[in-house]
Write a protein that holds these residues in place. Structure first.
Motif, PDB file in Angstrom:
ATOM      1  N   GLU A  27       6.704  -9.533 -15.376  1.00 47.10           N
ATOM      2  CA  GLU A  27       5.243  -9.570 -15.479  1.00 47.10           C
ATOM      3  C   GLU A  27       4.618  -8.786 -14.328  1.00 47.10           C
ATOM      4  O   GLU A  27       3.688  -8.023 -14.519  1.00 47.10           O
ATOM      5  CB  GLU A  27       4.760 -11.026 -15.455  1.00 47.10           C
ATOM      6  N   TYR A  28       5.151  -8.944 -13.125  1.00 43.72           N
ATOM      7  CA  TYR A  28       4.657  -8.201 -11.972  1.00 43.72           C
ATOM      8  C   TYR A  28       4.916  -6.710 -12.170  1.00 43.72           C
ATOM      9  O   TYR A  28       4.085  -5.880 -11.873  1.00 43.72           O
ATOM     10  CB  TYR A  28       5.356  -8.698 -10.704  1.00 43.72           C
ATOM     11  N   ASN A  29       6.072  -6.390 -12.720  1.00 42.93           N
ATOM     12  CA  ASN A  29       6.444  -4.992 -12.946  1.00 42.93           C
ATOM     13  C   ASN A  29       5.446  -4.321 -13.878  1.00 42.93           C
ATOM     14  O   ASN A  29       5.044  -3.190 -13.644  1.00 42.93           O
ATOM     15  CB  ASN A  29       7.862  -4.925 -13.513  1.00 42.93           C
ATOM     16  N   ARG A  30       5.038  -4.971 -14.945  1.00 40.87           N
ATOM     17  CA  ARG A  30       4.114  -4.366 -15.903  1.00 40.87           C
ATOM     18  C   ARG A  30       2.735  -4.138 -15.292  1.00 40.87           C
ATOM     19  O   ARG A  30       2.046  -3.195 -15.638  1.00 40.87           O
ATOM     20  CB  ARG A  30       3.984  -5.254 -17.142  1.00 40.87           C
ATOM     21  N   ASN A  31       2.324  -4.991 -14.392  1.00 37.71           N
ATOM     22  CA  ASN A  31       0.985  -4.881 -13.822  1.00 37.71           C
ATOM     23  C   ASN A  31       0.897  -3.896 -12.667  1.00 37.71           C
ATOM     24  O   ASN A  31      -0.137  -3.290 -12.459  1.00 37.71           O
ATOM     25  CB  ASN A  31       0.503  -6.243 -13.342  1.00 37.71           C
ATOM     26  N   ARG A  32       1.946  -3.730 -11.909  1.00 41.77           N
ATOM     27  CA  ARG A  32       1.867  -2.958 -10.674  1.00 41.77           C
ATOM     28  C   ARG A  32       2.605  -1.627 -10.731  1.00 41.77           C
ATOM     29  O   ARG A  32       2.185  -0.659 -10.114  1.00 41.77           O
ATOM     30  CB  ARG A  32       2.431  -3.810  -9.533  1.00 41.77           C
ATOM     31  N   PHE A  33       3.723  -1.565 -11.468  1.00 37.90           N
ATOM     32  CA  PHE A  33       4.573  -0.382 -11.454  1.00 37.90           C
ATOM     33  C   PHE A  33       4.590   0.335 -12.796  1.00 37.90           C
ATOM     34  O   PHE A  33       4.460  -0.279 -13.843  1.00 37.90           O
ATOM     35  CB  PHE A  33       6.011  -0.761 -11.104  1.00 37.90           C
ATOM     36  N   VAL A  34       4.768   1.662 -12.734  1.00 38.73           N
ATOM     37  CA  VAL A  34       4.919   2.497 -13.929  1.00 38.73           C
ATOM     38  C   VAL A  34       6.334   3.064 -13.897  1.00 38.73           C
ATOM     39  O   VAL A  34       6.745   3.650 -12.894  1.00 38.73           O
ATOM     40  CB  VAL A  34       3.890   3.645 -13.947  1.00 38.73           C
ATOM     41  N   THR A  35       7.076   2.893 -14.990  1.00 38.24           N
ATOM     42  CA  THR A  35       8.455   3.381 -15.053  1.00 38.24           C
ATOM     43  C   THR A  35       8.476   4.881 -15.308  1.00 38.24           C
ATOM     44  O   THR A  35       7.828   5.377 -16.225  1.00 38.24           O
ATOM     45  CB  THR A  35       9.239   2.648 -16.153  1.00 38.24           C
ATOM     46  N   ILE A  36       9.237   5.612 -14.481  1.00 34.61           N
ATOM     47  CA  ILE A  36       9.409   7.051 -14.626  1.00 34.61           C
ATOM     48  C   ILE A  36      10.736   7.337 -15.337  1.00 34.61           C
ATOM     49  O   ILE A  36      10.825   8.213 -16.183  1.00 34.61           O
ATOM     50  CB  ILE A  36       9.429   7.744 -13.249  1.00 34.61           C
ATOM     51  N   GLU A  37      11.765   6.600 -14.962  1.00 28.26           N
ATOM     52  CA  GLU A  37      13.112   6.826 -15.476  1.00 28.26           C
ATOM     53  C   GLU A  37      13.845   5.500 -15.483  1.00 28.26           C
ATOM     54  O   GLU A  37      13.573   4.630 -14.672  1.00 28.26           O
ATOM     55  CB  GLU A  37      13.820   7.817 -14.542  1.00 28.26           C
TER      56      GLU A  37
END
Length: 99
Positions: free
Chosen positions: A36-46
Protein backbone atom coordinates in the motif's frame (compact mmCIF):
# COMPACT_ATOMS: atom_id res chain seq x y z
CA UNK A 1 10.66 -34.37 41.15
CA UNK A 2 11.07 -35.52 37.54
CA UNK A 3 7.35 -34.94 36.88
CA UNK A 4 7.68 -31.33 38.01
CA UNK A 5 10.73 -30.76 35.76
CA UNK A 6 8.97 -32.26 32.75
CA UNK A 7 5.86 -30.11 33.40
CA UNK A 8 8.02 -26.99 33.59
CA UNK A 9 9.77 -27.91 30.33
CA UNK A 10 6.41 -28.49 28.60
CA UNK A 11 5.09 -25.13 29.84
CA UNK A 12 8.23 -23.34 28.64
CA UNK A 13 7.96 -25.00 25.21
CA UNK A 14 4.30 -24.01 24.91
CA UNK A 15 5.13 -20.41 25.80
CA UNK A 16 7.93 -20.37 23.20
CA UNK A 17 5.58 -21.69 20.54
CA UNK A 18 2.97 -19.05 21.38
CA UNK A 19 5.62 -16.33 21.25
CA UNK A 20 6.91 -17.59 17.89
CA UNK A 21 3.43 -17.64 16.38
CA UNK A 22 2.73 -14.13 17.67
CA UNK A 23 5.96 -12.80 16.16
CA UNK A 24 5.23 -14.56 12.87
CA UNK A 25 1.81 -12.94 12.49
CA UNK A 26 3.18 -9.55 13.51
CA UNK A 27 5.93 -9.75 10.85
CA UNK A 28 3.43 -10.81 8.17
CA UNK A 29 1.15 -7.87 8.93
CA UNK A 30 4.12 -5.49 8.53
CA UNK A 31 5.02 -7.02 5.16
CA UNK A 32 1.41 -6.88 3.96
CA UNK A 33 1.27 -3.16 4.78
CA UNK A 34 4.23 -2.47 2.50
CA UNK A 35 2.51 -2.71 -0.94
CA UNK A 36 0.00 0.00 0.00
CA UNK A 37 2.86 2.38 0.82
CA UNK A 38 4.59 1.39 -2.42
CA UNK A 39 1.56 2.34 -4.54
CA UNK A 40 1.21 5.74 -2.90
CA UNK A 41 4.83 6.87 -2.76
CA UNK A 42 6.86 4.99 -5.39
CA UNK A 43 6.61 4.52 -9.16
CA UNK A 44 8.03 1.28 -10.59
CA UNK A 45 10.55 1.73 -13.42
CA UNK A 46 11.73 -1.87 -13.77
CA UNK A 47 11.11 -5.21 -12.10
CA UNK A 48 12.53 -8.70 -12.26
CA UNK A 49 13.53 -11.72 -10.22
CA UNK A 50 16.53 -13.84 -9.37
CA UNK A 51 16.55 -17.35 -7.87
CA UNK A 52 15.26 -16.44 -4.42
CA UNK A 53 14.18 -12.81 -4.57
CA UNK A 54 12.14 -10.36 -6.58
CA UNK A 55 13.38 -6.83 -7.16
CA UNK A 56 11.98 -3.54 -8.39
CA UNK A 57 13.68 -0.32 -9.39
CA UNK A 58 11.43 2.54 -8.31
CA UNK A 59 11.61 6.26 -7.82
CA UNK A 60 10.11 8.38 -5.08
CA UNK A 61 7.38 10.70 -6.40
CA UNK A 62 8.44 13.50 -4.07
CA UNK A 63 12.24 13.41 -4.27
CA UNK A 64 12.75 11.59 -7.63
CA UNK A 65 15.49 9.49 -5.95
CA UNK A 66 15.74 5.96 -7.39
CA UNK A 67 15.70 2.89 -5.12
CA UNK A 68 16.01 -0.85 -5.50
CA UNK A 69 13.45 -2.80 -3.47
CA UNK A 70 14.13 -6.50 -2.89
CA UNK A 71 11.52 -8.91 -1.61
CA UNK A 72 12.60 -12.43 -0.65
CA UNK A 73 10.43 -15.47 -1.47
CA UNK A 74 10.36 -16.24 2.24
CA UNK A 75 8.67 -13.07 3.47
CA UNK A 76 10.06 -13.58 6.95
CA UNK A 77 13.44 -12.48 5.57
CA UNK A 78 11.89 -9.11 4.90
CA UNK A 79 11.93 -6.38 2.34
CA UNK A 80 14.88 -4.08 1.73
CA UNK A 81 14.91 -0.64 0.19
CA UNK A 82 18.28 0.62 -1.03
CA UNK A 83 18.98 3.98 -2.67
CA UNK A 84 20.87 3.86 -5.98
CA UNK A 85 23.97 5.97 -6.54
CA UNK A 86 25.83 7.47 -9.50
CA UNK A 87 29.51 6.62 -10.05
CA UNK A 88 30.53 9.82 -8.27
CA UNK A 89 28.60 8.80 -5.12
CA UNK A 90 25.66 11.17 -5.57
CA UNK A 91 22.11 9.85 -5.40
CA UNK A 92 20.63 8.66 -8.69
CA UNK A 93 17.77 11.01 -9.60
CA UNK A 94 15.03 9.83 -11.96
CA UNK A 95 14.76 11.81 -15.17
CA UNK A 96 11.53 11.42 -17.10
CA UNK A 97 11.96 10.42 -20.71
CA UNK A 98 10.71 12.91 -23.29
CA UNK A 99 8.10 11.32 -25.56
Amino acid sequence: MNKIKSKIIVIILILLIILSITLLFNKQSQVEAYPEYNRNRFVTIEQGSLDFLDYRIVYDKKTKVEYMITDYDNRLLGVTITPLYNQDGSLLIYKEKIK
